[in-house]
Design an enzyme around this catalytic site. Structure first.
Site, PDB file in Angstrom:
ATOM      1  N   CYS A  26      51.620  44.877  10.387  1.00 17.86           N
ATOM      2  CA  CYS A  26      52.104  44.002  11.374  1.00 17.86           C
ATOM      3  C   CYS A  26      51.735  44.858  12.743  1.00 17.86           C
ATOM      4  CB  CYS A  26      53.569  43.717  11.178  1.00 17.86           C
ATOM      5  SG  CYS A  26      54.340  43.198  12.566  1.00 17.86           S
ATOM      6  N   CYS A  29      54.844  45.401  14.934  1.00 19.24           N
ATOM      7  CA  CYS A  29      55.796  46.326  14.345  1.00 19.24           C
ATOM      8  C   CYS A  29      55.442  47.625  14.847  1.00 19.24           C
ATOM      9  CB  CYS A  29      55.819  46.147  12.707  1.00 19.24           C
ATOM     10  SG  CYS A  29      56.302  44.512  12.303  1.00 19.24           S
TER      11      CYS A  29
END
Length: 102
Positions: A26, A29
């Site tokens: 991600c 993230c």
């Protein structure tokens, strides 16, 4: 991480726990990671920061209805104090943590 140990962490009577639900693949993230490190360092001894990989801990992610990553949830003694999905700027995250420190 075992579900029981996660429950023990967020229900502990000590300091608040900031949980980062993330995945290695991600992008947002990865953007959040240094911000979380900064906040963890700033509130060392007052706040516990833990990361939960949603791919490896699907049951925990489902239990807390994590549908978007990153999702941050701040717990204190098992109570959900604050929750937000997406990248949170460092200044905003610092303010949130300060508001909820005992």
């Amino acid at each position: 991480m075992a579900k029981k140990s996660f429950q023990e962490l967020i229900n502990s009577p000590g300091m608040p726990v900031l949980v980062d639900f993330y995945a290695d693949w991600c992008g947002p993230c990865k953007t959040m990671a240094p911000i979380l490190q900064q906040v963890a360092k700033q509130f060392e001894g007052k706040l516990k920061v833990i990361k939960i990989d949603v791919d490896k801990n699907q049951a925990v992610a489902q239990q807390y209805r994590v549908q978007t990553i990153p999702t941050l949830i701040l717990f204190h003694q098992g109570k959900n104090l604050w929750r937000q999905a997406g990248v949170v700027p460092a200044q905003q995250l610092t303010q949130v943590v300060q508001q909820h420190l005992p």
